[in-house]
Write an enzyme that holds these catalytic residues in place. Structure first.
Site, PDB file in Angstrom:
ATOM      1  CD  GLU A 144      42.324  38.874   9.363  1.00 43.40           C
ATOM      2  OE1 GLU A 144      43.444  38.870   9.931  1.00 43.40           O
ATOM      3  OE2 GLU A 144      41.612  39.873   9.236  1.00 43.40           O
ATOM      4  CD  GLU A 153      47.793  41.190  14.232  1.00 45.16           C
ATOM      5  OE1 GLU A 153      46.903  40.359  13.972  1.00 45.16           O
ATOM      6  OE2 GLU A 153      47.689  42.404  13.996  1.00 45.16           O
TER       7      GLU A 153
HETATM    8  N1  SAH Z   1      38.323  36.459  12.681  1.00 45.72           N
HETATM    9  C1  SAH Z   1      37.874  37.832  12.828  1.00 45.72           C
HETATM   10  C2  SAH Z   1      38.808  38.666  13.658  1.00 45.72           C
HETATM   11  C3  SAH Z   1      40.256  38.695  13.209  1.00 45.72           C
HETATM   12  S1  SAH Z   1      41.281  39.700  14.218  1.00 45.72           S
HETATM   13  C4  SAH Z   1      37.660  38.424  11.464  1.00 45.72           C
HETATM   14  O1  SAH Z   1      38.233  37.904  10.520  1.00 45.72           O
HETATM   15  O2  SAH Z   1      36.937  39.403  11.322  1.00 45.72           O
HETATM   16  C5  SAH Z   1      42.255  38.509  15.049  1.00 45.72           C
HETATM   17  C6  SAH Z   1      41.703  38.110  16.398  1.00 45.72           C
HETATM   18  O3  SAH Z   1      42.415  36.965  16.831  1.00 45.72           O
HETATM   19  C7  SAH Z   1      41.861  39.130  17.496  1.00 45.72           C
HETATM   20  O4  SAH Z   1      40.608  39.316  18.094  1.00 45.72           O
HETATM   21  C8  SAH Z   1      42.850  38.488  18.492  1.00 45.72           C
HETATM   22  O5  SAH Z   1      42.524  38.801  19.830  1.00 45.72           O
HETATM   23  C9  SAH Z   1      42.657  37.017  18.228  1.00 45.72           C
HETATM   24  N2  SAH Z   1      43.806  36.081  18.412  1.00 45.72           N
HETATM   25  C10 SAH Z   1      45.044  36.212  17.874  1.00 45.72           C
HETATM   26  N3  SAH Z   1      45.795  35.124  18.145  1.00 45.72           N
HETATM   27  C11 SAH Z   1      45.018  34.265  18.856  1.00 45.72           C
HETATM   28  C12 SAH Z   1      45.232  32.976  19.398  1.00 45.72           C
HETATM   29  N4  SAH Z   1      46.384  32.338  19.223  1.00 45.72           N
HETATM   30  N5  SAH Z   1      44.224  32.408  20.119  1.00 45.72           N
HETATM   31  C13 SAH Z   1      43.032  33.054  20.272  1.00 45.72           C
HETATM   32  N6  SAH Z   1      42.781  34.283  19.756  1.00 45.72           N
HETATM   33  C14 SAH Z   1      43.751  34.882  19.052  1.00 45.72           C
END
Ligand code: SAH
Length: 670
Positions: A144, A153
């Site tokens: 996500e 993002e």
């Molecule tokens: N999966 C959770 C949080 C989603 S928010 C949910 O659905 O509730 C997205 C998260 O991904 C954030 O915490 C951000 O720090 C992390 N993130 C984004 N890109 C990333 C990457 N390439 N590798 C590791 N973490 C990542």
């Protein structure tokens, strides 16, 4: 470790050194993060859960072990869903250390520590192999990583890398695909966020029209996305020119390419008009068949009545480089160009046109105005009602021999004043010989800057680009104090004063972003709630936060109340300005917080509000200034009253403006 960070105080303008705890940024990020909002997004959570269950079943039906890769695990939520759905093992990747730590705790607390391995790395650093972070490649990819623009993002490069190195060919992906939709509209309101409209000035010698220079007229603007709660835009504020069409989609179960590219669709306008704006949103299908769909479609598109409010995903407004007249039934071509992280649009009349420069560079502002003014500021400058108030008050105070000084960022006041007949105008911070721009800070102003003249009229909107909270524009008062010695004894100051106003409100939805979640889809995420709370308490617990309330409906539970007055005719006093009292609750409802805003009293009888415009009905629905952010102070506990009889009759408040630091501290008791 302690670090000192220098910053200009937004209210006083003074340079100050703040001792920053090394965790300061972490706490800021967590306290103001969208995690709570995501956990409250029932529709999103439910659909992810359904999609994950379906993907695990498909893998199991093939007789394979289900090995899940969850990139960006946050609280660990999606991994816990997968483990509950029967996945054999989950690799939960999270780059943000405090979140990864929280995920470890939450996974442990929910009893999944033997099924889920939290890895605190960026996904592109993750290794696979017997000694690697992952024993083997995964066959289910769950993520996500989307923002309102879908790809902002970094979802595309992350997927591209994951398919190359971290997952098996033919893996299942949840979501399976994302689709981006567009609709062409004409909207004076939204267009006013991107172009400066001609300003009409009724002067004594007839009407004059201030027009923007052609370089501004033709400027494509800035590439940053304009994301808004489109559901708050009344249908009377735009005209639909095309049907909703699919612009592009991404299949996440196949290798993804992040390199710049473009997509083109044919549109047949349903109405003639001026094409100005591309409205856009996306949906995600959690499964290949598309039966589990989560959509951001706005109210006039969505058929279901059950709306999920969310703030972490909204809708996009894209400005075409120039407005284009289109005719009903006469086909046009819309091109979406994208790089790894952003999307921009072009409209063409014929298919072959401009083939050569199709994947043009993303828009770059050439006129400087889009760098100086953000979208709401453009909207504010284009607000004819507001301009009229300023013109009226300038006409009241200007004389032909006035020597004016304007202190405000990127203000049109000097131009208006010039058209109204002021002969001499100085502007701290272009009408060439009539308006002189002084690139000097107020405290460094010398008589020679002013050609040894005394200022007879000091004006400001006031507006400063450094302002975040409404009262930061009180910098005008500090600047006025700093230039005191250059002011004539009978100087007129416009605005002559300002006032801070407050009202207790019940939010329709905004309360969710600061409210604990507890149990999410059966998983205990209270560790996250505690973490957010401790980050809020870390430093800024007693601080208000800026929100544009036209996007976040609320109803007033009290009358609006003027709480502090700032007299710009006097210099900033040495002592603090404080007030306390109580405000009566008039309507039943949940007291989520207080809203605060500034009003500027341009002259004795002309005022402009940057907050409440009016309370529109007996229910207490509010109309807010659409160009400004208001300050919201969320109460730490919510009081709810079903009947007026069980109302605590009042909320008591104490508000203190520290004139030394420019800070406003507040406290409320329910
Ligand atoms: N999966 C959770 C949080 C989603 S928010 C949910 O659905 O509730 C997205 C998260 O991904 C954030 O915490 C951000 O720090 C992390 N993130 C984004 N890109 C990333 C990457 N390439 N590798 C590791 N973490 C990542």
């Amino acid at each position: 470790m302690k670090t000192f960070c220098g910053r200009a105080n937004p209210t006083t303008g003074a340079m100050e050194w703040l001792e920053e705890d090394e965790n300061y940024d972490y706490h800021q990020e967590i306290a103001r993060s969208r995690y709570a909002d995501m956990l409250h997004d029932k529709d999103r959570n439910m659909k992810y859960y359904q999609g994950i269950r379906a993907a695990v079943s498909r893998v199991k039906e093939r007789g394979e072990k289900a090995i899940v890769l969850d990139i960006g695990t946050g609280t660990g939520l999606l991994s816990m869903m997968a483990a509950s759905a029967g996945a054999d093992f989950c690799y939960a990747i999270e780059v943000f250390k405090p979140m990864a730590n929280a995920a470890v705790k939450i996974v442990e607390k929910n009893g999944f520590h033997d099924k889920i391995k939290v890895i605190n790395k960026h996904s592109t650093e993750v290794t696979v192999g017997p000694d690697g972070d992952m024993q083997c490649r995964a066959n289910i990819l769950v993520t996500e990583l989307f923002d309102t623009e879908l790809i902002g993002e970094g979802a595309l490069p992350t997927y591209e890398h994951a398919h190359k190195y971290l997952v098996q060919e033919g893996c299942e992906a949840v979501p399976h695909r994302a689709t981006v939709y567009v609709q062409l509209v004409e909207s004076k309101r939204m267009w006013s966020w991107n172009k400066l409209f001609p300003v009409r000035v009724e002067a004594e010698d007839g009407e004059k029209i201030v027009v923007s220079p052609s370089e501004m007229e033709n400027c494509p603007g800035v590439p940053s996305v304009c994301d808004i709660q489109l559901n708050q835009m009344p249908s009377s504020d735009f005209t639909i020119l095309s049907d909703v069409v699919t612009m592009f989609s991404v299949d996440f179960s196949k290798p993804v390419r992040s390199a710049s590219t473009y997509y083109r669709v044919q549109l047949e306008p349903v109405k003639s008009g001026k094409a100005q704006i591309v409205l856009s949103w996306w949906d995600i299908d959690m499964d290949p068949s598309g039966t589990i769909n989560c959509t951001m479609a706005p109210y006039w598109v969505k058929s279901t009545s059950a709306f999920q409010w969310r703030d972490h995903w909204m809708q996009c407004v894209y400005f075409l480089p120039n407005e284009e007249p289109v005719l009903q039934g006469e086909k046009v071509y819309l091109t979406a160009c994208r790089d790894e992280y952003s999307v921009w649009y072009k409209l063409q009349k014929a298919r072959g046109e401009d083939k050569a420069d199709i994947c043009v560079e993303s828009p770059i502002c050439r006129c400087q105005a889009h760098l100086l003014w953000n979208r709401p500021r453009f909207g504010e400058l284009n607000d004819q009602n507001r301009t009229r108030q300023y013109i009226k008050s300038l006409m009241n105070v200007l004389r032909t021999d006035s020597v004016c000084l304007c202190i405000s960022d990127g203000s049109l006041l000097p131009v208006l004043a010039h058209y109204l007949g002021a002969k001499q105008f100085f502007k701290a911070n272009h009408l060439e010989d009539k308006i002189k721009i002084l690139e000097v800070r107020p405290e460094s102003l010398t008589p020679s800057h002013l050609e040894d003249k005394k200022i007879s009229v000091l004006v400001g909107e006031p507006f400063f680009t450094t302002s975040l909270l409404p009262w930061h524009n009180l910098y005008f008062w500090y600047a006025r104090t700093a230039v005191s010695k250059h002011l004539a004894s009978n100087v007129t100051i416009l605005p002559q004063s300002a006032s801070l106003h407050m009202m207790i409100v019940e939010f329709q939805d905004l309360w969710r972003i600061r409210s604990p979640c507890g149990i999410c889809e059966g998983f205990d995420v209270r560790t996250m709630d505690d973490m957010i709370k401790s980050s809020l308490d870390f430093r800024e617990s007693k601080e208000a936060e800026p929100h544009p309330l036209w996007e976040y409906p609320c109803k007033s539970l009290s009358d609006p109340l003027e709480v502090l007055v700032f007299d710009f005719r006097e210099t900033v006093p040495q002592h603090c300005l404080s007030t306390e009292g109580s405000v009566n609750l008039l309507r039943k409802g949940k007291s989520h917080g207080a809203v605060l805003w500034m009003e500027y009293h341009l002259t004795a009888d002309i005022s402009v509000s940057t907050g409440l415009m009016q309370i529109s009905n007996e229910k207490g629905n509010c109309e807010w200034n659409p160009h400004c952010k208001q300050a919201v102070y969320f109460f730490s506990s919510v009081i709810e009253s079903e009947t007026l009889a069980d109302l605590p009759s009042a909320v008591t408040y104490a508000i203190n403006f520290d004139t030394k630091t420019g800070d406003i501290a507040m406290d409320f008791k329910l």
